[in-house]
Enzyme design. Structure first.
Site, PDB file in Angstrom:
ATOM      1  N   CYS A 181      -9.919  -0.822 -10.868  1.00  0.00           N
ATOM      2  CA  CYS A 181      -9.333   0.229 -10.031  1.00  0.00           C
ATOM      3  C   CYS A 181      -8.000  -0.175  -9.421  1.00  0.00           C
ATOM      4  O   CYS A 181      -7.414   0.569  -8.656  1.00  0.00           O
ATOM      5  CB  CYS A 181     -10.309   0.657  -8.936  1.00  0.00           C
ATOM      6  SG  CYS A 181     -10.714  -0.668  -7.804  1.00  0.00           S
ATOM      7  N   HIS A 210       0.800  -1.222   0.000  1.00  0.00           N
ATOM      8  CA  HIS A 210       0.000   0.000   0.000  1.00  0.00           C
ATOM      9  C   HIS A 210       0.836   1.276   0.000  1.00  0.00           C
ATOM     10  O   HIS A 210       0.415   2.286  -0.540  1.00  0.00           O
ATOM     11  CB  HIS A 210      -1.015  -0.035   1.141  1.00  0.00           C
ATOM     12  CG  HIS A 210      -2.189  -0.865   0.762  1.00  0.00           C
ATOM     13  ND1 HIS A 210      -2.317  -2.181   1.158  1.00  0.00           N
ATOM     14  CD2 HIS A 210      -3.229  -0.618  -0.059  1.00  0.00           C
ATOM     15  CE1 HIS A 210      -3.411  -2.671   0.615  1.00  0.00           C
ATOM     16  NE2 HIS A 210      -3.985  -1.754  -0.113  1.00  0.00           N
TER      17      HIS A 210
HETATM   18  C1  PEP Z   1      -6.958  -3.839  -5.320  1.00  0.00           C
HETATM   19  O1  PEP Z   1      -6.870  -4.772  -4.541  1.00  0.00           O
HETATM   20  O2  PEP Z   1      -6.638  -3.898  -6.529  1.00  0.00           O
HETATM   21  C2  PEP Z   1      -7.466  -2.527  -4.846  1.00  0.00           C
HETATM   22  C3  PEP Z   1      -7.745  -1.556  -5.669  1.00  0.00           C
HETATM   23  O3  PEP Z   1      -7.592  -2.366  -3.510  1.00  0.00           O
HETATM   24  P1  PEP Z   1      -6.375  -2.137  -2.499  1.00  0.00           P
HETATM   25  O4  PEP Z   1      -5.124  -1.980  -3.304  1.00  0.00           O
HETATM   26  O5  PEP Z   1      -6.701  -0.933  -1.702  1.00  0.00           O
HETATM   27  O6  PEP Z   1      -6.385  -3.398  -1.697  1.00  0.00           O
END
Ligand code: PEP
Ligand code: MG
Length: 756
Positions: free
Chosen positions: A676, A363
């Site tokens: 996304c 993240h």
């Molecule tokens: C994903 O898992 O691709 C996503 C957009 O969510 P995050 O990266 O916040 O887990």
């Protein structure tokens, strides 16, 4: 055996440099395996690599650095080439044996050689020899286990050793190159600032000081405070603790005032290192003296020295009051950088992130992407402790870091930066253009958000709304759950800013690698544990408060869409919908009027959801593919683990096929699909996603114009043909290459690498 192994590994991991580590290994092996000779060869970085003798105990030491072997040459070369041990009773009789005159080897014909391997790479070979008594299976097992455990320490010591700063202050720059994984694209030239939380001796970085006086003064004060505390503690505890326990405090105080701990630290400060790092080295040196004692009781005293070391360090850091003056071009460096660390740096100063741990889909890498700065993650031989204050060049495209770069490299990257600037300037003219393929397919582009940052850049970039607002970030930067009112204001701000455009607010997705300091979760497998909607359904009070804040904020705007993360089955979706409807009813009652139910979507990021896509689509208004987690769970590759970062690829044909299945499933119910995850902002990812007929993408604002350029360059038809070819391939790297070549053909290589 395990204790002997552990002891050697621990000692080696604390070695100040690689030569010290190698000599230590050789000496300990002679003792523990009752051998007569030990030699260690290390692999050079040349192409083809060479094995060079680096340590020799029991044989003629004058050959150190002089004997070199190619892979396959001599016994050492054979061990390296085969990557397996060789155990011989008469080395000379082996066809590959090469006699080195005057080495003394002929006296010790019994030979055992094992490779030192890390991540499939042979880093070197350890060989031991005896005059008599063959090495048995236990010896072989011992040496093999030790070599496997030492591989990482040697790699680490090698990188630290090659890069010794203190004591070489006046030397010419000695550029040091380390590789990690590309975390966030872009390049930066800046100054390393090492994050130091100041409680752990091992993580104290080196820092050059010109004037030793303030360091010495601070150190004296810290010693005197801890020493007084110890004496006071002994007094307080007298009568409560047994006499010998109280004596320990007195012994600590005496140890502290002993000349050598203090004098040795002063000497180190005089050599130009700041007090905390000088103290770190002194403590380690003294602890090791104890550790090497045969007597168990005395060896245990090493822990007392380190304990004392930590106490003084804490005081020292307070004394130093440790104000960081962040330079204009700060490159944040640490073993493990967290989302909250970023908040410590003034946003205008932060130009790149370097982390020894983590991977491209951690993240913090995603946050770097959102901030538009490069990040290199999982650089496991990053010499963190020695980098503070140094100039670094960060290449977030290739995952490369140049520490203390030479002028030639600086010039090269200054040119790349200029070219990147030019590319960005050229892209600006696309801002108000619609994102349409050459065969007229309109693609909707949205931004991912969640940082408390200003939304102006997103608006200016021509985004058509927010495709993913990660609500966890406002939760992470607080020390308690935000109240409904606090959340209301945050959501109102974004809904109002994007008035008239859709804003997808995702419900809280904590757990995994997104912890909340005030809601600790201890799990063996956090990514397979309590995460996302699993937590919020178990804590409806958190979910309800959040959805209430969202719906109240939506009043007067009606652009809210709610997205549910980590849906792994229908019941989670049904339970969430019940709660969302309940909130709507409650608010209607309070307001005494109709409240519009926002569109509700599910993230498709868990493999089970792929196989239930049609059932899921019947319950929701839209789905959004989270490629980061979908890749992690489909490939069984922890997105945060640098050891397997090479395996993490959303271009894996299995991931592409799964996404295609989602699109086809959603089409059956006419449910809109968007993407996304990070793949949506990668120019090559955009090509792949368009090829499976995805028409809505959400990404970091910095990627938007690059994505638009790609969209406007290709036809959906040609990308569909390319996609059909990609899914027949077996290897993710080949798929990536396929798309990269196509991009290069259109002269757009500068979108994915340094330079035009
Ligand atoms: C994903 O898992 O691709 C996503 C957009 O969510 P995050 O990266 O916040 O887990
Ligand atoms: Mg996710």
């Amino acid at each position: 055996m395990i204790h002997r192994l552990q002891r050697i590994v621990q000692e080696v991991s604390r070695s100040p440099d690689v030569q010290h580590a190698l000599d230590l290994i050789a000496v300990r092996l002679l003792r523990d395996l009752v051998a007569n000779a030990c030699t260690i060869f290390l692999t050079t970085n040349e192409d083809p690599p060479l094995l060079v003798l680096k340590a020799s105990h029991g044989l003629n030491p004058s050959y150190i650095d002089k004997i070199q072997r190619r892979f396959g040459e001599g016994l050492v070369g054979l061990v390296a080439q085969r990557s397996e041990p060789i155990n011989l009773i008469k080395a000379e009789a082996h066809k590959d044996f090469i006699l080195v005159a005057d080495s003394g080897e002929t006296e010790f014909p019994i030979y055992l050689g094992v490779p030192i391997v890390s991540h499939r790479k042979v880093l070197g070979v350890i060989a031991i020899q005896r005059a008599e008594k063959a090495f048995n299976e236990d010896d072989e097992a011992f040496l093999t286990t030790l070599a496997a455990q030492l591989a990482t320490s040697i790699e680490h010591a090698e990188s630290q050793g090659r890069f010794k700063l203190i004591g070489e202050i006046d030397n010419e720059p000695s550029m040091h190159i380390v590789k990690g994984v590309a975390g966030s694209p872009g390049m930066a030239i800046g100054q390393a600032i090492v994050l130091n939380r100041g409680v752990n001796l091992e993580s104290v970085p080196d820092k050059k000081v010109i004037d030793p006086e303030p360091e010495i003064k601070g150190f004296r004060e810290a010693i005197s405070k801890v020493s007084n505390e110890m004496t006071e503690q002994a007094e307080r505890m007298r009568g409560i603790l047994p006499e010998e326990e109280c004596a320990l405090f007195i012994a600590y105080a005496q140890m502290l005032n002993s000349g050598s701990l203090i004098e040795d630290t002063f000497k180190r400060i005089a050599q130009g290192n700041w007090a905390p790092a000088s103290w770190r080295d002194t403590v380690e040196e003294h602890a090791q003296v104890f550790e090497q004692m045969e007597d168990e009781y005395l060896a245990e005293r090493a822990n007392d020295v380190r304990d004392l070391g930590r106490r003084v360090l804490r005081k020292l850091m307070l004394e130093q009051s440790h104000y960081i003056d962040f330079p204009d071009q700060t490159v944040l460096v640490g073993d493990e950088i967290t989302a909250t660390d970023l908040a410590d740096v003034p946003p205008d100063c932060l130009c790149a992130i370097l982390s020894a741990h983590g991977s491209g889909s951690s993240h913090v890498a995603i946050l770097a992407h959102a901030l538009g700065i490069p990040a290199v993650m999982g650089v496991n031989n990053l010499p963190v402790k020695q980098m503070d204050g140094l100039k670094v060049v960060v290449d977030g495209y290739g995952g490369c870091v140049y520490i203390d770069p030479d002028q030639q490299l600086l010039d090269e990257y200054a040119t790349y930066l200029r070219e990147e600037e030019e590319i960005e300037q050229d892209l600006l003219c696309l801002k108000n253009e619609p994102a349409v393929t050459t065969d007229n397919h309109k693609i909707s582009l949205y931004v991912n958000s969640g940082l408390m940052a200003d939304h102006t850049p997103s608006l200016l970039s021509g985004a058509e709304g927010v495709g993913l607002y990660r609500t966890e970030i406002p939760f992470q930067i607080r020390d308690r759950f935000p109240s409904e009112e606090e959340q209301y204001l945050i959501y109102k701000n974004v809904l109002k800013t994007f008035d008239g455009m859709p804003v997808v607010l995702r419900t809280l997705d904590v757990g995994g690698d997104k912890p909340l300091s005030y809601f600790p979760i201890k799990e063996a497998n956090p990514f397979l544990g309590w995460r996302g909607v699993r937590i919020t359904l178990d804590h409806p009070e958190i979910f309800i408060t959040q959805v209430r804040a969202m719906m109240r904020a939506n009043m007067g705007h009606n652009n809210l869409q709610i997205l549910l993360p980590m849906i792994s089955g229908l019941s989670e979706l049904e339970d969430s919908l019940v709660l969302i409807h309940r909130v709507r009813d409650e608010i209607e009652e309070e307001q005494d009027g109709a409240v519009q139910l926002p569109k509700i979507g599910a993230m498709i990021e868990v493999p089970s959801a792929v196989y239930q896509i049609e059932d899921i689509c019947r319950l929701v208004d839209f789905v959004s593919i989270g490629t980061n987690d979908l890749t992690q769970y489909l490939l069984a590759v922890d997105r945060n683990n640098e050891n397997v970062a090479e395996l993490f690829s959303s271009f894996h044909p299995a991931v592409l096929k799964a996404m295609h299945q989602i699109v086809k499933g959603a089409n059956c119910t006419n449910t809109p699909v968007s993407v996304c995850g990070e793949l949506a902002g990668d120019p090559l990812g955009v090509m792949a996603l368009l090829g499976m007929k995805i028409e809505s993408l959400s990404m970091s604002v910095g990627s938007l114009l690059k994505a638009k350029k790609v969209i406007m360059t290709f036809s959906q038809a040609e990308l569909k043909t390319l996609f059909n070819k990609a899914v027949t391939m077996t290897n993710p790297a080949l798929v990536r290459d396929l798309y990269a070549r196509k991009l290069d053909e259109r002269n757009l290589g500068g979108l994915i690498r340094a330079g035009k």
